[in-house]
Structures are given as structure tokens and as C-alpha cells.
Design a protein around this motif. Structure first.
Motif, PDB file in Angstrom:
ATOM      1  N   THR A 150       0.822  -0.924   0.058  1.00  0.00           N
ATOM      2  CA  THR A 150      -0.003  -0.022  -0.044  1.00  0.00           C
ATOM      3  C   THR A 150       0.884   1.356   0.205  1.00  0.00           C
ATOM      4  N   PRO A 151       0.469   2.411  -0.269  1.00  0.00           N
ATOM      5  CA  PRO A 151       1.055   3.631  -0.450  1.00  0.00           C
ATOM      6  C   PRO A 151       1.686   4.186   0.971  1.00  0.00           C
ATOM      7  N   GLU A 152       2.385   5.352   0.756  1.00  0.00           N
ATOM      8  CA  GLU A 152       2.792   6.099   1.861  1.00  0.00           C
ATOM      9  C   GLU A 152       1.410   6.755   2.566  1.00  0.00           C
ATOM     10  N   MET A 153       1.340   7.228   3.746  1.00  0.00           N
ATOM     11  CA  MET A 153       0.297   7.688   4.456  1.00  0.00           C
ATOM     12  C   MET A 153      -0.972   6.856   3.916  1.00  0.00           C
ATOM     13  N   SER A 154      -1.424   5.773   3.950  1.00  0.00           N
ATOM     14  CA  SER A 154      -2.235   5.012   3.637  1.00  0.00           C
ATOM     15  C   SER A 154      -3.453   5.135   4.670  1.00  0.00           C
ATOM     16  N   GLY A 155      -3.145   5.754   5.937  1.00  0.00           N
ATOM     17  CA  GLY A 155      -4.280   5.737   6.697  1.00  0.00           C
ATOM     18  C   GLY A 155      -4.843   7.210   7.039  1.00  0.00           C
ATOM     19  N   LEU A 156      -4.203   8.080   6.417  1.00  0.00           N
ATOM     20  CA  LEU A 156      -4.675   9.389   6.631  1.00  0.00           C
ATOM     21  C   LEU A 156      -3.824  10.420   5.832  1.00  0.00           C
ATOM     22  N   ALA A 214       1.169   7.985   9.732  1.00  0.00           N
ATOM     23  CA  ALA A 214       1.679   8.818  10.509  1.00  0.00           C
ATOM     24  C   ALA A 214       1.434   8.415  11.949  1.00  0.00           C
ATOM     25  N   VAL A 215       2.427   8.070  12.904  1.00  0.00           N
ATOM     26  CA  VAL A 215       2.115   7.494  14.124  1.00  0.00           C
ATOM     27  C   VAL A 215       2.828   8.562  15.138  1.00  0.00           C
ATOM     28  N   LEU A 216       2.416   8.961  16.424  1.00  0.00           N
ATOM     29  CA  LEU A 216       2.918   9.614  17.362  1.00  0.00           C
ATOM     30  C   LEU A 216       4.293   8.894  18.000  1.00  0.00           C
ATOM     31  N   ARG A 217       5.275   9.486  18.167  1.00  0.00           N
ATOM     32  CA  ARG A 217       6.524   8.725  18.666  1.00  0.00           C
ATOM     33  C   ARG A 217       6.281   8.728  20.235  1.00  0.00           C
ATOM     34  N   GLY A 218       6.764   7.698  20.935  1.00  0.00           N
ATOM     35  CA  GLY A 218       6.428   7.574  22.339  1.00  0.00           C
ATOM     36  C   GLY A 218       7.681   8.192  23.121  1.00  0.00           C
ATOM     37  N   ALA A 219       7.486   8.347  24.376  1.00  0.00           N
ATOM     38  CA  ALA A 219       8.421   8.942  25.175  1.00  0.00           C
ATOM     39  C   ALA A 219       9.953   8.575  25.275  1.00  0.00           C
ATOM     40  N   ALA A 266       6.325   9.817  13.311  1.00  0.00           N
ATOM     41  CA  ALA A 266       7.183   9.155  12.646  1.00  0.00           C
ATOM     42  C   ALA A 266       6.067   8.642  11.335  1.00  0.00           C
ATOM     43  N   ASN A 267       6.976   9.004  10.302  1.00  0.00           N
ATOM     44  CA  ASN A 267       6.344   8.400   8.960  1.00  0.00           C
ATOM     45  C   ASN A 267       6.608   7.111   8.914  1.00  0.00           C
ATOM     46  N   ARG A 268       6.020   6.038   9.221  1.00  0.00           N
ATOM     47  CA  ARG A 268       6.386   4.707   9.833  1.00  0.00           C
ATOM     48  C   ARG A 268       5.748   3.630   8.892  1.00  0.00           C
ATOM     49  N   GLY A 269       6.377   2.769   8.283  1.00  0.00           N
ATOM     50  CA  GLY A 269       5.898   1.603   7.510  1.00  0.00           C
ATOM     51  C   GLY A 269       6.007   0.152   8.269  1.00  0.00           C
ATOM     52  N   PHE A 270       4.876  -0.714   7.879  1.00  0.00           N
ATOM     53  CA  PHE A 270       4.976  -1.770   8.559  1.00  0.00           C
ATOM     54  C   PHE A 270       4.998  -3.025   7.685  1.00  0.00           C
ATOM     55  N   ILE A 288      10.593   4.733   1.857  1.00  0.00           N
ATOM     56  CA  ILE A 288       9.433   5.679   1.605  1.00  0.00           C
ATOM     57  C   ILE A 288       9.840   6.878   0.708  1.00  0.00           C
ATOM     58  N   CYS A 289       8.956   6.797  -0.089  1.00  0.00           N
ATOM     59  CA  CYS A 289       8.867   8.103  -1.106  1.00  0.00           C
ATOM     60  C   CYS A 289      10.186   8.991  -1.255  1.00  0.00           C
ATOM     61  N   TYR A 290      10.357  10.206  -0.485  1.00  0.00           N
ATOM     62  CA  TYR A 290      11.628  10.961  -0.854  1.00  0.00           C
ATOM     63  C   TYR A 290      12.872  10.115  -0.645  1.00  0.00           C
ATOM     64  N   ASP A 291      12.963   9.005   0.043  1.00  0.00           N
ATOM     65  CA  ASP A 291      13.971   8.242   0.237  1.00  0.00           C
ATOM     66  C   ASP A 291      14.511   7.788  -1.001  1.00  0.00           C
ATOM     67  N   LEU A 292      13.512   7.794  -2.024  1.00  0.00           N
ATOM     68  CA  LEU A 292      13.954   7.547  -3.304  1.00  0.00           C
ATOM     69  C   LEU A 292      15.059   8.168  -4.018  1.00  0.00           C
TER      70      LEU A 292
END
Length: 278
Positions: free
Chosen positions: A38-44, A85-90, A99-103, A157-161
Motif C-alpha cells: 500500500t502507499p505512503e500515508m495509507s491511513g490518513l 503517521a504515528v505519534l512517537r513515544g516518550a 514518525a512516517n512509519r511503514g510496517f 518511503i517516497c523521498y528516500d527514493l
């Protein structure tokens, strides 16, 4: 072996985006795929930060991730969830940012690998578009590869290209496939998308699977589409054009063997010492 690529027009409602992905998981499985990308930012996809804030969670609370894991387990299908897009923890560097995070999720719904986008896009384009990822996101710090049913997969991811050193690192570590989920703008996509992806495939002598965002989005942006599958010789196996939907590509190991035997670039690589001052 068959890969499925989902080309999306993600919007501002995570539940609607999750429904699109989970439906694609069922369709990909029915179509004989071993893995869905699936693409970058699939969830939002929402550049209104105030509006988006109510839909941003830590990884363990993210509803899109939970829905995709459940669907992967239900259908027994591996999924590369291009990124959320996920919130990074403490306990993470850059706590308080995103974090722009892939799984990579296996067929039992377990997370096998995570990758945080390393290169962040900060630029003012001639079109008038302005992107400031560093204002909200913390960059990733490490390259990631993971064994999948299609082979050893290197994550980007994306700009990494645009940074070939990352792809050299991934192929040096054994990657035979490279995933490049993206949300390319139309301006940069038309100019650079195809040529950069083909170059990365040829340089690394690896398959490239690049699921992309496409079309007019609810937040006002427009993305390029053209999700691609490319073989290690640089041949385009799949180009999905502009419409959203699901596409399939055959990943044949013989193509990898052919490319690496004809031009053994991995064997011929050398470490380049620093340039000596004259």
C-alpha cells in the motif's frame, strides 16, 4: 509469485481509508497474491494539522494498523502497509513528533518489521506548493530489511527514493526487492518518478514495488499515481496509471538471476575512500 499493489486516494477519514485497505487485502488474496503493498500515508492524508490531530495515535492505539493486522490474519496474507503517521513515544528519539512509519505484517497479523522514513521533504515548489515534513516528523535512523514470501525486502518511503546510498545499503545487506510507497506530487512525479525507480532497480539489481497515492485528495493536494512494479533489469512490469485500484505483478526469481549474472554490479562494488584534498 504474485505481488498486489494498491493505488489509493487516501482522505481525511482513517476509517474510510482502513476500509479501502481491508477490502484490497481480501481482493489481493482472491487474486492469488502472496503479499499486498500500500502507499505512503495509507491511513490518513491531511495537511490541516489541527484537523488531523484528532486522528493521530501511538502505534499501539492506531485503528488503521489494528484493522490491517486483523484483515491480514483473517485472509492469511502478508501486507506491506506503506506508511502511517504515528505519534512517537516518550522512549523514542524525537518524542512529541510524528514518525512516517511503514510496517510489514505477516499472514498471522504479526508485525515483522518497522521502518521510519529517513529523508524528510522540506521544499517550496515552483507550483506554489510548500512541504515542511521536518516541522512535524522526526527522521528515522536506520535501514531495514525483512524476509517475506517474495524474498528479502528492503524498505524505503517516497523521498528516500532520491538517495541511492540507502538502496545500496539495502542491496548490500541482501535485499532482492525494494518497497518504495509514495505520495509524489504531480510536478515531481511527471519529471522523476519513472526514471528514479528504474534506476534504483537497475543499480541494486532488485525488484522495485512502488505503491502510490493518486488523484485529488480531500485536503486539496493532488498526487501522481503510476504505481509501478519493475524488474531487476529495469523493465516495467506494471504501471497503474492514474486510476485508484488494485494491480498485480509477477515476481519471477529467474529475472533476478538473469540481471545479476549479466551485469554483476553487486560483486563489483567497491568502497569509495574520501576525496583527498589537493
Amino acid at each position: 509469485m504474485r505481488a498486489a499493489l494498491l493505488q489509493m486516494t487516501s482522505g481525511i477519514d482513517p476509517a474510510a481509508n482502513a476500509a479501502t485497505i481491508t477490502a484490497a487485502i481480501a481482493e489481493a488474496k482472491a487474486g492469488g497474491a502472496a503479499m499486498l503493498f500500500t502507499p505512503e500515508m495509507s491511513g490518513l492524508l491531511d495537511r490541516d494539522r489541527d484537523r488531523a490531530a484528532g486522528s493521530l495515535f501511538r502505534e499501539e492505539e492506531d485503528r488503521v494498523l489494528a484493522a490491517v493486522r486483523e484483515a491480514a490474519a483473517k485472509h492469511g496474507l502478508w501486507v506491506h502497509l506503506g506508511s502511517l503517521a504515528v505519534l512517537r513515544g516518550a522512549d523514542e528519539d524525537g518524542a512529541g513528533k510524528l514518525a512516517n512509519r511503514g510496517f510489514v505484517i505477516d499472514g498471522s497479523g504479526e508485525i515483522r518489521a518497522r521502518y521510519d522514513k529517513m529523508h524528510l521533504f522540506d521544499v517550496d515548489l515552483a507550483s506554489g506548493e510548500s512541504w515542511r515534513e521536518l516541522a512535524s516528523y522526526a527522521p528515522g535512523e536506520r535501514a531495514v530489511i525483512v524476509e517475506t514470501p517474495l524474498g528479502m525486502l528492503g524498505l524505503a518511503i517516497c523521498y528516500d527514493l532520491r538517495f541511492p546510498d540507502l538502496f545500496r545499503t539495502l542491496s548490500d545487506a541482501g535485499a532482492t526487492l525494494l518497497a518504495v510507497p509514495a505520495a509524489f506530487t504531480r510536478l515531481t512525479g511527471a519529471a522523476h518518478w519513472h526514471v528514479l525507480l528504474r534506476a534504483r532497480a537497475i543499480e541494486a539489481a532488485a525488484f522495485v514495488l512502488a505503491a502510490a497515492q493518486t488523484g485529488e485528495h480531500e485536503d486539496g493536494r493532488a498526487t501522481y499515481g503510476h504505481s509501478l512494479a519493475i524488474d531487476p533489469w529495469g523493465k516495467v512490469l506494471l504501471d497503474m496509471g492514474a486510476p485508484a485500484g488494485l494491480g498485480f505483478a509477477e515476481i519471477e526469481p529467474s529475472r533476478l538471476e538473469m540481471a545479476r549474472s549479466r551485469v554483476p554490479v553487486l560483486q563489483h562494488r567497491r568502497a569509495i575512500p574520501p576525496i583527498a584534498a589537493s
